[in-house]
Design a protein around this motif. Sequence first.
Motif, short mmCIF file in Angstrom:
data_model
loop_
_atom_site.label_atom_id
_atom_site.label_comp_id
_atom_site.label_asym_id
_atom_site.label_seq_id
_atom_site.Cartn_x
_atom_site.Cartn_y
_atom_site.Cartn_z
N ALA A 217 0.84 -1.21 0.00
CA ALA A 217 0.00 0.00 0.00
C ALA A 217 0.87 1.25 0.00
O ALA A 217 0.58 2.23 -0.70
N GLU A 218 1.94 1.23 0.77
CA GLU A 218 2.84 2.39 0.81
C GLU A 218 3.59 2.55 -0.51
O GLU A 218 3.81 3.67 -0.98
N VAL A 219 3.99 1.43 -1.10
CA VAL A 219 4.67 1.49 -2.40
C VAL A 219 3.77 2.12 -3.45
O VAL A 219 4.17 3.02 -4.21
N LYS A 220 2.52 1.67 -3.49
CA LYS A 220 1.58 2.19 -4.49
C LYS A 220 1.25 3.66 -4.23
O LYS A 220 1.10 4.45 -5.17
N ALA A 221 1.17 4.04 -2.95
CA ALA A 221 0.90 5.44 -2.62
C ALA A 221 2.06 6.32 -3.04
O ALA A 221 1.87 7.41 -3.59
N ALA A 222 3.27 5.87 -2.80
CA ALA A 222 4.44 6.64 -3.19
C ALA A 222 4.51 6.79 -4.70
O ALA A 222 4.84 7.85 -5.24
N SER A 223 4.19 5.69 -5.41
CA SER A 223 4.23 5.73 -6.87
C SER A 223 3.19 6.67 -7.45
O SER A 223 3.42 7.30 -8.48
N SER A 224 2.05 6.78 -6.78
CA SER A 224 0.98 7.63 -7.30
C SER A 224 1.18 9.10 -6.95
O SER A 224 0.40 9.96 -7.34
N GLY A 225 2.24 9.37 -6.17
CA GLY A 225 2.52 10.75 -5.81
C GLY A 225 2.14 11.10 -4.39
O GLY A 225 2.46 12.18 -3.90
N SER A 226 1.46 10.15 -3.69
CA SER A 226 1.12 10.38 -2.29
C SER A 226 2.29 9.89 -1.44
O SER A 226 2.30 8.79 -0.93
N HIS A 227 3.31 10.72 -1.37
CA HIS A 227 4.57 10.31 -0.75
C HIS A 227 4.38 9.95 0.72
O HIS A 227 3.75 10.67 1.47
#
Length: 354
Positions: A340-350
């Motif tokens: 979930a954190e990886v996908k959030a970081a990738s989407s710009g939600s650092h």
Amino acid sequence: MPFAQLRQQPTIVVDSVANGAVLTLAHWRGAATPEALRDDTSAGSVLRALHQPQTPGLQAAAVTANHFDVDGFVGVWALLHPGLALQHEELLHLVAVLGDFRELDARHPLADQALQLVCWLNAEEKARFYEPFGAPARRRREDEASAEKFAWFLPRFAEVLANPESGRAAWEPEYRRVKQAQQVMQAAQTKWVAYPEIGLQVIHTPQPPPYYALFGPTAGFDIVLSLYEGQRYELEYKYTTWIDLASRPTLPRLSLAPLAARLNTLEASGRRWVCDGITDTGPLLRLQGQKLSKTQRYADPDARPIYPSSIAPEVIEAEVLAFFQTGYAGIQPRRYWTWAEVKAASSGSHVVAG
């Protein structure tokens, strides 16, 4: 024991995750491996456990895994042969790292033996069974089909471990191919450029080599951009970013789709840049020809077609560098990212490291 039977008795699960395991020894992201036993490889977690025999669950009589690969096999074998495993602990650790990450320090005194063992496992697996990720093409489930591999390899591995010469006929062809490629990778015709702040290793070399030569010297880096003669390129996230790496912090994966889109605005060859999804074990960014199967993507770069691009190598390198420098701005490396954190970081939600 076969993976599907793990609920029938107390069972240790290696290099896999499953409900009902009395002990999990796996480096998969989010696996319930005890904190004190975490390691970069699943086999490494097993070896740590063997040093702590009072570990709850370690006394279970059964062990299983849901697939066959070098790391998982070494872990299962070590649990069944703890004395021999600890006797050869350093070598087995090298074997597991080479098998999973394709990393190997050629200067290590046990490097050659580790390479021979991995090449023996590879050769016998392909000759007697099927290649990695090949079960679905045979209309079989990997967790079921891999049991046959374990049954064949488990009673035979100790002999080759003690005497690699006994397996020379199997391991020598791939071993020689890798050793020849290593010479090229260490020669003046190959140029290495490192960008450690984003975990990127750029390699300029004439022809695609086997992975053990390409990734061998890339320990500490998680992204490899390979630039070959004829303006042929591939970029790959290593498996080190799919698992919970214990030895060092990492940056989360970024989706390569925006980079592919950017390169497609520059590409004039008639081909399109494509990439694998963020949760693939080793996402590739490359010019598309015929779509590669998972088996082909896992196989060595010198075994698949890599197409010429209209984009100059210095432009590719600059675009890749700018993409990751921008994407990782404000993100700090850390251990044990969740998906979930990886996908959030990738989407710009650092995600701010905690």
